[in-house]
Design an enzyme around this catalytic site. Structure first.
Site, short mmCIF file in Angstrom:
data_model
loop_
_atom_site.label_atom_id
_atom_site.label_comp_id
_atom_site.label_asym_id
_atom_site.label_seq_id
_atom_site.Cartn_x
_atom_site.Cartn_y
_atom_site.Cartn_z
CD GLU A 184 -1.58 -10.40 5.17
OE1 GLU A 184 -1.75 -8.92 6.13
OE2 GLU A 184 -2.27 -10.10 3.99
CG HIS A 211 0.73 -6.46 2.28
ND1 HIS A 211 -0.40 -5.64 1.92
CD2 HIS A 211 1.47 -7.17 1.54
CE1 HIS A 211 -0.25 -5.76 0.56
NE2 HIS A 211 1.01 -5.96 0.33
CD GLU A 229 -2.41 -3.46 5.53
OE1 GLU A 229 -1.13 -4.55 4.51
OE2 GLU A 229 -2.97 -3.67 4.62
CG HIS A 275 -1.55 -1.58 1.22
ND1 HIS A 275 -3.16 -1.67 -0.03
CD2 HIS A 275 -1.96 -2.16 2.08
CE1 HIS A 275 -3.35 -2.82 0.51
NE2 HIS A 275 -2.45 -3.39 1.25
#
Length: 678
Positions: free
Chosen positions: A641, A557, A504, A490
């Protein structure tokens, strides 16, 4: 007058004993006493009283069914002759005798034999060459070669009192046939004294992990031949030698035998060699030792579990391999010259020399093998800051520098000469920013090269040849050259998942920068898809990595359940799994490449294992997915993650420096492990 009559009677007994032996055996034609010069070979039959079969040649088979009586003077049996013209079987009685006997069979064939009582059944053929050279099995002496007594006509006409004993002794010596046997028994853990065995049979146990604790050895069936032996016992070392059936070792102390030495004594020791081998814990059967040599191990705390002992005519062939009959744990001693400390005290056998946690460079090293029982040297070379690899030195010489503030960066250590046949040298180093690297051995490189990293400590040990653990060159030695593409997920207009003001994209970038720093310190070349809060399209991330042709792609992430809060927590990692509904847009040539996918799975698994081990977080495992970055990147790729942003307790940890440091180190160590494999 009575004394003269007695002496004449002795002479008469000698004369009678020299008359040819007449056999009462029945054969196909006849069985006679063996004559001398015509015998080209004969059979020695060791008989144990049981039903046995002996194939004497391609035409003659002898079947023995048992002793004829309790005196064991003869054996019942059958003999079968089978040729092109004959196939017949007849009963036979065979004498137990020290003299050669002849079986005459049809078609003018003669077979000579000697049968003797034994605990085990065995048939040995003695050839003319063996009779000529005296290399018979078990020292069998054929009648034709045994010492002969002069004919009675050549004996003194009058035997005086002074030479009567001499005549009797001559007869005794000349009629003796030697058949020496070595007999031995061992005291075994949980069993006690076992029954005695002989002539190469196993005493002890196999596959039961039970220690030998004591042993008794004796020589049978021959005069003027004895045995002396000593054992190396746990906590006691080598015991004083004992002889002829006495106990060597301990009982009731639970002490293991670790080694043994055996030698023959007496005037006839010059006629025989005594061979012995042992089964040692973790080593198995070692080679055969002989005549006082050590057999077993010393300095390893390994039990003996079994032993075999045999007698062989002097100079005869060993029963098997004589390689590595005894293994002694010799010491390797070393010292390092360390920044601000100078030369440290010597350490040995795997102990650490240097420092740990102090940021001190090693500058030089000395290594030696004091009191090594084998010829050869220990040689070593170091890679030194600004100099590169130095020439080999050996046996206590200095490799490196002192007074120049130059760090050691890598080392190679090897063995030469005889000692290299018995030992491997293992070593590992503690390197700046890496910690302890993997073990290297026998001249492999250990440390780093091209990364400007100091060595801080070293451990060195000798391991019996082939007994050490496998080593990996990639785990022991780090070279410059690997490239990593890090993708903080992102960014910019895409904050990713959010929760109570936390984004995040910010967390992904913070962790990625910590990973970047650690990788750079370890000598990697690192590229980032973004270094700030900027927007990067998904395809552009993979395009950048593909254009740079990096070795791996790692996307970082943070997870979310999509709700305001959740109890779901933990870490998971992904690799590419083919989904035909989403074909590759820019990576058609490599997206479905099996090798790339297999390596991606391995990369994901290794990093996942490290993250769970270091953080203690819930392990949500690894899985395949069709995420763009892992599909479109041409190299092995994974998406991590690192936790759930909308789980309050996990979020609190994720946004702390200390937890991010742990995550970063776990990711880097996983990457390191991956490059150890590929």
């Amino acid at each position: 007058m009575h004394r003269k009559i007695f002496l004449l009677f002795v002479v008469l007994l000698i004369f009678i004993s020299l008359l040819p032996n007449r056999s009462n055996a029945n054969g196909l034609d006849s069985i006679n006493s063996g004559t001398s010069d015509e015998v080209s070979s004969y059979f020695v039959i060791h008989y144990n009283g049981e039903s046995q079969e002996a194939v004497l040649n391609e035409n003659v088979t002898l079947t023995l069914s048992g002793w004829t009586d309790e005196t064991k003077s003869s054996v019942n049996g059958k003999i079968n002759i089978h040729t092109e013209s004959i196939n017949q079987t007849e009963d036979i009685t065979i004498d137990a005798t020290n003299h050669l006997k002849e079986i005459t069979v049809p078609e003018k064939e003669s077979i000579y034999y000697r049968l003797e009582d034994s605990d085990t059944f065995k048939v040995e053929e003695v050839t003319n060459e063996q009779m000529t050279t005296g290399e018979q099995n078990n020292s069998v002496i054929p009648t034709s070669e045994a010492p002969t007594v002069s004919p009675i006509s050549e004996a003194p006409a009058v035997i005086s009192e002074g030479n009567a004993e001499e005549v009797v002794n001559i007869y005794s010596t000349q009629s003796e046939v030697e058949n020496p046997s070595v007999r031995y028994a061992t005291h075994v853990q949980d069993i006690g004294w076992q029954n005695a065995v002989s002539n190469g049979e196993l005493s002890g146990t196999a596959g039961q992990a039970k220690r030998l604790e004591s042993i008794k050895i004796s020589i049978d069936n021959v005069q003027d031949l004895g045995v002396k032996y000593s054992t190396h016992v746990q906590d006691h070392g080598w015991l004083a030698s004992v002889t002829d059936g006495k106990e060597s070792g301990t009982t009731g102390e639970a002490k293991r035998l670790e080694a043994i030495k055996i030698e023959l004594t007496g005037s006839k020791a010059q006629n025989y060699d005594i061979y012995y081998r042992v089964h040692a814990q973790d080593f198995g059967w070692l080679g055969w030792a002989k005549n006082g040599e050590s057999a077993g191990t010393e300095g390893f705390a390994k039990r003996l579990e079994a032993i075999e002992i045999v007698l062989v005519p002097k100079g005869g062939e060993a029963p098997g391999s004589i390689e590595q009959a005894f293994v002694k744990n010799i010491s390797v001693v070393y010292s390092t010259h360390v920044e601000t400390y100078g030369w440290l005290n010597n350490v040995k056998n795997g102990a650490m020399s240097g420092t740990q946690g102090q940021g001190k460079r090693m500058e030089a090293i000395k290594i030696t093998l004091p009191d090594a029982p084998y010829s050869g040297e220990i040689i070593y070379s170091t890679h030194v800051q600004d100099y590169g690899w130095l020439n080999n030195v050996s046996n206590g010489e200095v490799s490196g520098t002192s007074g120049q503030s130059k760090r050691l960066e890598a080392i190679k250590i090897g063995l030469t000469g005889e000692i290299a046949n018995y030992y491997d040298v293992y070593y590992r180093v503690h390197a700046q920013d890496y910690g302890w690297l993997g073990w290297a051995k026998n001249g492999m490189k250990a440390g780093t090269e091209g990364r400007s990293k100091r060595l801080e400590a070293i451990e060195i040990k000798l391991v019996p040849k082939g007994q050490g653990e496998p080593v990996s060159e990639k785990a022991a030695f780090k070279q410059q050259g690997f490239t990593v593409f890090l993708d903080p997920g992102h960014g910019g207009t895409d904050p990713g998942a959010t929760s109570v003001g936390y984004r995040e994209s910010d967390l992904n970038l913070a962790v990625a920068k910590k990973v970047q720093s650690l990788l750079l310190n370890r000598g990697y070349t690192v590229y980032m898809s973004r270094n700030g809060d900027t927007s990067v399209e998904l395809l552009d991330r993979s395009k950048m990595a593909n254009n740079l042709n990096t070795d791996i792609f790692v996307s970082i992430h943070t997870n979310s359940s999509g709700t305001t809060s959740t109890s779901v927590n933990g870490i998971e990692s992904y690799f590419y799994e083919i989904d035909p509904t989403y074909p590759s847009k820019i990576n058609a040539g490599m997206a479905t490449n099996p090798d790339r996918i297999a390596k991606s799975m391995q990369l994901a698994n290794l990093i996942q294992e490290k993250m769970i081990a270091y953080t203690g977080a819930t392990n949500r495992g690894t899985d395949g997915a069709d995420f763009s970055v892992v599909r479109e990147s041409a190299m092995p790729a994974t998406l991590l993650e690192i936790g759930f942003i909308n789980n309050s307790s996990e979020r609190q940890k994720l946004f702390t420096d200390s937890y991010q440091d742990i995550l970063a180190k776990s990711i880097v160590d996983g990457i390191d492990q991956y490059f150890d494999m590929y």
